[in-house]
Design a protein around this motif. Structure first.
Motif, PDB file in Angstrom:
ATOM      1  N   TRP A   1       0.851  -1.183   0.000  1.00 41.85           N
ATOM      2  CA  TRP A   1       0.000   0.000   0.000  1.00 41.85           C
ATOM      3  C   TRP A   1       0.888   1.234   0.000  1.00 41.85           C
ATOM      4  O   TRP A   1       2.017   1.227   0.457  1.00 41.85           O
ATOM      5  N   LEU A   2       0.357   2.342  -0.460  1.00 38.15           N
ATOM      6  CA  LEU A   2       1.050   3.604  -0.290  1.00 38.15           C
ATOM      7  C   LEU A   2       1.051   3.942   1.192  1.00 38.15           C
ATOM      8  O   LEU A   2       0.027   3.826   1.847  1.00 38.15           O
TER       9      LEU A   2
ATOM     10  N   ARG B   1      -8.486   3.229   5.018  1.00 40.75           N
ATOM     11  CA  ARG B   1      -7.906   2.390   3.962  1.00 40.75           C
ATOM     12  C   ARG B   1      -9.005   1.435   3.518  1.00 40.75           C
ATOM     13  O   ARG B   1      -9.522   0.652   4.314  1.00 40.75           O
TER      14      ARG B   1
ATOM     15  N   VAL C   1      -3.704  -0.431  -6.399  1.00 38.47           N
ATOM     16  CA  VAL C   1      -3.829   0.432  -5.234  1.00 38.47           C
ATOM     17  C   VAL C   1      -3.678   1.872  -5.694  1.00 38.47           C
ATOM     18  O   VAL C   1      -2.772   2.193  -6.480  1.00 38.47           O
TER      19      VAL C   1
ATOM     20  N   ARG D   1      -5.422   6.226  -4.836  1.00 37.16           N
ATOM     21  CA  ARG D   1      -6.091   7.130  -3.912  1.00 37.16           C
ATOM     22  C   ARG D   1      -7.318   7.713  -4.592  1.00 37.16           C
ATOM     23  O   ARG D   1      -7.357   7.846  -5.810  1.00 37.16           O
TER      24      ARG D   1
ATOM     25  N   GLU E   1      -6.789   5.819   0.828  1.00 33.44           N
ATOM     26  CA  GLU E   1      -6.184   4.739   0.054  1.00 33.44           C
ATOM     27  C   GLU E   1      -7.260   3.736  -0.357  1.00 33.44           C
ATOM     28  O   GLU E   1      -8.130   3.378   0.445  1.00 33.44           O
TER      29      GLU E   1
END
Length: 705
Positions: free
Chosen positions: A35-36, A63, A97, A99, A106
């Motif tokens: 994930w970021l 998230r 993944v 935004r 996320e």
């Protein structure tokens, strides 16, 4: 499911293997993050902690995991995301993944494909890997209610798996249902009322209305309102407004992982024979776009409401690190094997606070040592250890008779967990490493050497008496008699079984000598259970509820497994409220009463007993087809015969089939006791002969005793 859509962050033990390194399509840069990273969040651990030693709190944003079945649904959601990166699950499954375009949230995006089974399996995998705070299932559905227009949105207040039931002369519906988490449903209602979510990209000339109603999920594409299925739904699920093929699997996977989940569906057809025409007219894309727009608005609101919220950091499992400082760097908890089993064993868990206090006290007083939990079958030893693992993320191995009970399996499991957490360099166990204790000692010594000076690591091993016996003069599983500094073994066994030789510090936590606390815990468990909707409905006509509670406390002899069986019998209709007055006392008498009832069935008793004894002899969860081959009857007959023992069995999906095993090993052991075998009139030698040694050998199973 968890009510608070941002409250699941940082649960221990839900993880999977780290994703493989893969090149992102947008930047072309290799990235091995799942994930970021969020500000102040260590994504390798699945929990929040300070990014510097002066930090006291960390900011959190939600998230989310969004699941779609069809490409048109996937693309509709993808249009609301930016900074997309592609990743690969260890099994080969691809996901992206990114935004939200207009909010700091996320989002993981996965196409699960059609069908509840496939959707459920993929959801379970991806939840375990990325640990989302909330799950959304976004896509299209067919309308069941006449007032729904094409393009409208249905937010599921409940998901019904409508195909569960009994096919008798009439279909007896037994649907499994999952209600929407209250907070998440309320958030969705607020978005619909106040947020003006129909914005850019939406066709305002055909404004979508949002309906909050149940949705039915099965394995059938419904396209006729004159079909038997439509009639069944009208009869048994008449409040369901729409139908699809994935929501039940997704809801079950989210439920098993304690993650809030909500379904958002756009209406693309009316399930009336005109689906193809509606698809050609573009309603599938329009419905997918509407559902995606609403889902994006919902996530944006969740992100906005989380702004400024902070959470206290938590320490690494087993470390003495405190918020805002501490020695060493926090280590990742890694994945927890047998997670579904642990979730099952901790369902409804209450109490045992004195035992947890003894665990903590022992760790504080001793640099290493053995903690041994003892008690009779059914008093909650496994549940206690499972709760300890889920609370603290300890590496663990739960011995399940003839399934995960060998020394080799234990060594492989422990090596995998310690390698993931502490990067031990010792290779995985080879053939012969399970013949003595040298490999385990080396593994533990290397792990201890990698601990920080103040770290404490507890390794949990449940049900030593279920593990394969070792050589005379050695401990079961070749457990060491003394442990390196910083390491502890938390073990469980029945009273006076699985003897242990221990040369270092140790303590016995006897669950049988704390009757006052046990009575309070049992009473709380009973009251919590009786408040469940199914049991509350079954006991609605019982006026003296306090007498029921008191009677169950006394008759259970403070045995949790006894209560589990009673509540299963009540929920499934095998017992009525009036039967509570004649309950036997104690777990063994509960078993004996059921055996007597089976023996009283006459002609059916012999085959029914042979069926359950074949399962006991195999000591392994197996499909009905295997038992049918052993008994030389049809699979349908096996299913019918096993229904006689349903409260003592556990049905588990496995590789496209359902396996049958014992819910608790204690009932299997009861069946195999000499007195029980004699009372049942069963020839175990004949049963084992029926099972067939070559069949057992081909499956790698052990007939056992």
């Amino acid at each position: 499911m968890v009510d608070n859509p941002t409250a699941c962050l940082g649960r221990i033990g839900d993880g999977g293997l780290p994703p493989r390194r893969i090149t992102t399509r947008r930047s072309g840069v290799a990235d091995d993050r799942a994930w970021l990273p969020l500000p102040g969040r260590d994504v390798t651990r699945g929990r929040t902690h300070p990014t510097s030693q002066t930090s006291a709190v960390v900011q959190r944003h939600p998230r989310a995991l969004v699941l779609c079945a069809l490409p048109v649904e996937y693309q509709a959601v993808r249009a609301h995301l930016t900074d997309l990166q592609q990743h690969e699950h260890p099994t080969g499954m691809r996901y992206e993944v990114g935004r939200l375009t207009d909010a700091d949230c996320e989002v993981g995006l996965v196409q699960v494909g059609r069908g509840n089974v496939r959707a459920g399996v993929i959801t379970e995998r991806i939840i375990g890997l990325v640990r989302p705070d909330l799950v959304l299932c976004v896509g299209v559905a067919g309308a069941l209610h006449d007032d729904l227009r094409l393009g409208d949105i249905v937010v599921a207040t409940r998901v019904d798996a409508y195909q569960g039931g009994t096919a008798a002369e009439d279909f007896l519906a037994r649907p499994q249902t999952w209600p929407a988490p209250y907070r998440l449903e309320e958030l969705a209602r607020s978005v619909d009322l106040h947020d003006g979510w129909r914005g850019a990209g939406q066709d305002t000339s055909a404004e979508s209305r949002v309906h909050f109603r149940p949705i039915a999920a099965g394995e059938v594409v419904l396209d006729s309102r004159t079909s038997a299925l439509f009639a069944q739904l009208r009869l048994h699920n008449n409040d369901a407004a729409a139908i699809d093929m994935e929501d039940a699997g997704i809801a079950q996977a989210a439920h098993l992982n304690d993650v809030a989940a909500l379904v958002v569906r756009g209406i693309s057809d009316r399930a009336d024979g005109n689906k193809s025409e509606a698809d050609r007219a573009g309603w599938q894309r329009h419905a997918a776009d509407s559902a995606a727009a609403f889902a994006a608005a919902l996530l944006a609101r969740a992100a906005t409401e989380s702004d400024g919220q902070a959470t206290a950091p938590r320490s690494a499992p087993g470390s003495t690190e405190t918020p805002g400082g501490g020695s060493g760097q926090p280590r990742p908890p890694g994945s927890t094997p047998q997670l579904a089993y642990l979730r099952q064993k901790t369902a409804g868990f209450v109490g045992r606070e004195s035992a947890f206090a003894e665990f903590r006290s022992f760790l504080d007083r001793h640099p290493s040592g053995h903690l041994i939990v003892e008690g009779l079958p059914g008093v909650g030893k496994t549940s206690l250890l499972a709760e300890e693992v889920l609370r603290n993320g300890w590496p663990a191995h739960f011995n399940i008779a003839a399934h995960l009970d060998s020394t080799s399996t234990f060594l492989h499991s422990l090596h995998a967990q310690l390698s993931e957490r502490y990067r031990v360099r010792l290779p995985a166990p080879a053939d012969g490493d399970d013949a003595d204790g040298r490999y385990l000692s080396t593994l533990l010594e290397e792990t201890a050497a990698r601990l920080d000076p103040d770290d404490k690591l507890v390794i949990v091993v449940d049900a030593l008496d279920e593990a394969a016996p070792g050589r005379p003069g050695t401990n079961t599983l070749f457990l060491p008699t003394v442990l390196p500094a910083g390491l502890y073994l938390l073990l469980s066994r029945r009273l006076r079984t699985a003897p242990l030789q221990i040369d270092g510090a140790s303590t016995v936590v006897d669950l049988m000598n704390r009757s006052d606390e046990s009575r309070g815990d049992v009473e709380k468990f009973i009251r919590n259970s009786l408040s469940r909707p199914e049991l509350a409905a079954r006991l609605a006509q019982v006026h003296d509820r306090e007498q029921v509670v008191f009677s169950l406390i006394e008759r259970s002899e403070l045995n949790f497994m006894y209560l589990v069986y009673v509540f299963r019998d009540l929920e499934d209709g095998r017992m009525g409220p009036e039967d509570l007055r004649a309950l036997p006392t104690g777990l063994n008498q509960y078993y004996e009463r059921h055996l007597d009832r089976m023996l009283a069935k006459g002609g059916d008793a012999v085959l029914s007993l042979h069926t359950v004894y074949a399962l006991a002899a195999i000591r392994e969860p197996v499909p009905a087809s295997l038992l049918a081959g052993v008994l030389r009857v049809t699979e349908l007959e096996v299913v019918r015969l096993l229904a006689d023992w349903a409260q003592f069995l556990e049905l588990t999906p496995h590789r496209g089939a359902v396996t049958y095993g014992f819910y608790h090993q204690g009932f299997c052991d009861f069946l195999l006791q000499h007195d029980t075998v004699r009372a049942a009139g069963v020839d175990l030698g004949e049963v084992r002969s029926m099972v067939g040694h070559r069949l057992i050998a081909s499956l790698g199973l052990d007939l056992g005793g």
